[in-house]
Scaffold this motif. Structure first.
Motif, PDB file in Angstrom:
ATOM      1  N   ASP A 168       0.719  -1.430   0.069  1.00 35.01           N
ATOM      2  CA  ASP A 168       0.122  -0.055   0.020  1.00 35.01           C
ATOM      3  C   ASP A 168       0.956   1.279   0.069  1.00 35.01           C
ATOM      4  N   LEU A 169       2.072   1.146   0.175  1.00 36.64           N
ATOM      5  CA  LEU A 169       2.995   2.312   0.445  1.00 36.64           C
ATOM      6  C   LEU A 169       2.889   3.114  -0.857  1.00 36.64           C
ATOM      7  N   MET A 170       2.922   2.597  -2.044  1.00 33.27           N
ATOM      8  CA  MET A 170       3.147   3.548  -3.232  1.00 33.27           C
ATOM      9  C   MET A 170       1.847   4.516  -3.323  1.00 33.27           C
ATOM     10  N   ARG A 171       0.829   3.946  -3.303  1.00 29.51           N
ATOM     11  CA  ARG A 171      -0.603   4.728  -3.239  1.00 29.51           C
ATOM     12  C   ARG A 171      -0.573   5.914  -2.214  1.00 29.51           C
ATOM     13  N   LEU A 211       1.916   2.801 -13.334  1.00 30.50           N
ATOM     14  CA  LEU A 211       3.202   2.614 -14.175  1.00 30.50           C
ATOM     15  C   LEU A 211       4.217   1.978 -13.520  1.00 30.50           C
ATOM     16  N   LEU A 212       4.194   2.347 -12.145  1.00 32.66           N
ATOM     17  CA  LEU A 212       5.270   1.772 -11.327  1.00 32.66           C
ATOM     18  C   LEU A 212       5.184   0.309 -11.080  1.00 32.66           C
ATOM     19  N   ASN A 213       4.084  -0.123 -11.188  1.00 33.76           N
ATOM     20  CA  ASN A 213       3.661  -1.489 -10.697  1.00 33.76           C
ATOM     21  C   ASN A 213       4.260  -2.170 -12.033  1.00 33.76           C
ATOM     22  N   ARG A 214       3.462  -1.816 -13.175  1.00 34.63           N
ATOM     23  CA  ARG A 214       4.096  -2.599 -14.359  1.00 34.63           C
ATOM     24  C   ARG A 214       5.423  -2.495 -14.733  1.00 34.63           C
ATOM     25  N   LEU A 233       9.159  12.279  -8.523  1.00 32.26           N
ATOM     26  CA  LEU A 233       9.205  12.532  -7.033  1.00 32.26           C
ATOM     27  C   LEU A 233       8.363  11.376  -6.400  1.00 32.26           C
ATOM     28  N   THR A 234       7.159  10.892  -7.132  1.00 32.37           N
ATOM     29  CA  THR A 234       6.406   9.978  -6.354  1.00 32.37           C
ATOM     30  C   THR A 234       7.167   8.613  -6.250  1.00 32.37           C
ATOM     31  N   ALA A 235       7.972   8.310  -7.379  1.00 33.07           N
ATOM     32  CA  ALA A 235       8.751   7.124  -7.420  1.00 33.07           C
ATOM     33  C   ALA A 235       9.990   7.266  -6.424  1.00 33.07           C
TER      34      ALA A 235
END
Length: 478
Positions: free
Chosen positions: A129-132, A319-322, A370-372
């Motif tokens: 859940d960290l990414m979201r 995008l990050l998941n894929r 920046l999210t990444a």
């Protein structure tokens, strides 16, 4: 599926982050009117901004120890209260010294408010859940520097400068009420003794570095004093690092930087914050001072950064998941490099549609990168190390954001002499060409940081990921 209560905590911290970032930049627009009202020179108003940024940068490292001593809930609620009440103090200030004192208090509240709020979100969060959740927290920091000039211009045109601070009152009251309901008390830990030497060295070094940025952005710069301040800050920070590595109970355990993903986020993300903060500062100057655009036209085009930031948000997590963190960071920082370099070539004759597209693409790139960076920072951090990792990450990003305008100003000043080496005849826009090219090179340096990351970096926080061979040691998988 993210727990609703946890999501609400992330949105609460996002709102606090927006207030803090907005207050760091909104004053610039109102500087002339504030100076007249307080009967001081316009240049003196720079201290109103600098005092806030210095306090923020210097006191964030203390937030971790305070949460150990008092608990996250009291510190977070207290920080919101201090920030809100000091905003009221700023609004009713009638002299510059009082206003600066209130801004220092605001910085104190902000230094505890966002880092502690982020720690609340990170604590107990599942890696998946960290990414979201981090995506919720990051976007206000991207939005505030873009909308601040518009909001500040609107307020100073149709109201008066105290309203720059009064708008925080209802926001702060709502944030406090929500925090009171949804932030739970946590068991108190036995705090380690306060590392007073580490506190003095770290805070003094960070404060000197942030003040140096103010000196370099000043119109009447003393190069000797500014350079001496930079050297002093480097010496203090080096001494602080040496002490923190040797002491048994350091203020911040910088040994957590042995984690490759955290280290890549701190180095690459901080450099990227410099580029991110420079754009909203340089673009209006270029559009108004060189192209001769009105403030409204300039602000409308710069707003496309915000459009890009928000527009790409729904696609960032997929995008990050894929594709994973490394490919996405390489692609997004390269896009940032390309758009920044392209902006260096525009002129008053360039199609406004093309300019808007370039600004939009840069907004998309900065949002994704920046999210990444903000997410991968904590992907491999153990729960017992989260407090130190959060303090280091928050401090590095805040210092970089505070340095952005100073770096932009230095690049712009260097653009004049260096512009003579460019093809063609130098003109009013040459300095901006050089400044944006320098920022493009800085962005390319961030790409180099991303290239050094392991292909499976941050794999634990991705929902859809390729299996990691069991033969790989955990240190490599990081």
């Amino acid at each position: 599926m993210i727990d609703k209560r946890h999501r609400n905590k992330a949105l609460l911290v996002a709102g606090c982050f927006f207030m803090e970032m907005l207050d760091g930049t909104i004053v610039t627009t109102a500087a002339p009117r504030m100076a007249r009202s307080l009967h001081v020179d316009s240049a003196a108003i720079g201290l109103v901004i600098t005092s806030f940024l210095i306090t923020l940068a210097t006191l964030i490292p203390l937030s971790g120890w305070l949460t150990q001593r008092w608990g996250v809930r009291p510190v977070f609620l207290g920080a919101i209260a201090v920030f809100t009440l000091s905003s009221l103090g700023c609004a009713i200030s009638t002299t510059l010294p009082v206003l600066i004192a209130m801004r220092v208090l605001q910085g104190l509240g902000g230094a505890m408010m966002v880092p502690v709020g982020r720690l609340i979100v990170l604590t107990g969060t599942e890696k998946s859940d960290l990414m979201r959740l981090m995506a919720y927290i990051v976007w206000p920091g991207l939005m505030a520097p873009v909308v601040a000039p518009l909001v500040g211009g609107f307020i100073t045109t149709y109201a008066s400068w105290p309203w720059l601070f009064l708008i925080n009152i209802p926001l702060g009251v709502v944030a406090f009420a929500i925090a009171w309901r949804i932030v739970d008390a946590t068991p108190l830990e036995t705090p380690s003794p306060l590392d007073r030497i580490g506190l003095v060295l770290t805070c003094a070094g960070l404060g000197a570095l942030t003040y140096a940025a103010h000196l370099f952005s000043d119109t009447d710069i003393s190069w000797t004093f500014a350079t001496a301040t930079v050297l002093a800050s480097i010496g203090l920070l080096a001494a602080a690092a040496r002490h923190l590595l040797r002491t048994e109970a350091p203020l911040v355990n910088i040994r957590v930087l042995r984690i490759p993903t955290l280290r890549a986020s701190v180095t690459g993300g901080s450099l990227f914050w410099l580029v991110v903060g420079a754009g909203p500062f340089l673009l209006p100057l270029l559009f108004q001072n060189v192209f001769g655009w009105s403030a409204v036209k300039s602000g409308a085009v710069v707003l496309f950064i915000f459009v890009g930031n928000i527009g790409i948000k729904p696609a960032t997590t997929p995008l990050l998941n894929r594709f994973g963190f490394r490919p996405v960071l390489i692609a997004s920082t390269l896009v940032m490099t390309a758009t920044t370099a392209a902006i260096s070539l525009i002129s008053a004759d360039t199609s406004i549609i093309l300019i808007a597209v370039l600004v939009l693409l840069s907004g998309i790139a900065r949002s994704v990168a920046l999210t990444a960076f903000s997410t991968v920072a904590f992907s491999d951090v153990a729960p017992q190390e989260m407090r130190d990792a959060n303090s280091i990450s928050a401090t590095s990003y805040q210092v970089a954001a505070g340095l952005a305008i100073g770096v932009s100003t230095v690049a712009l000043r260097a653009g004049g002499p260096l512009g003579r080496f460019l093809p063609g005849r130098p003109d009013a826009g040459t300095a901006y060409t050089v400044a944006f090219l320098m920022l493009a090179l800085l962005s390319l340096g961030v790409t180099a940081t991303a290239l050094r990351m392991h292909p499976d970096a941050g794999a634990d926080v991705r929902r859809k990921r390729s299996p990691v061979p069991a033969s790989l040691p955990s240190s490599v998988r990081r």
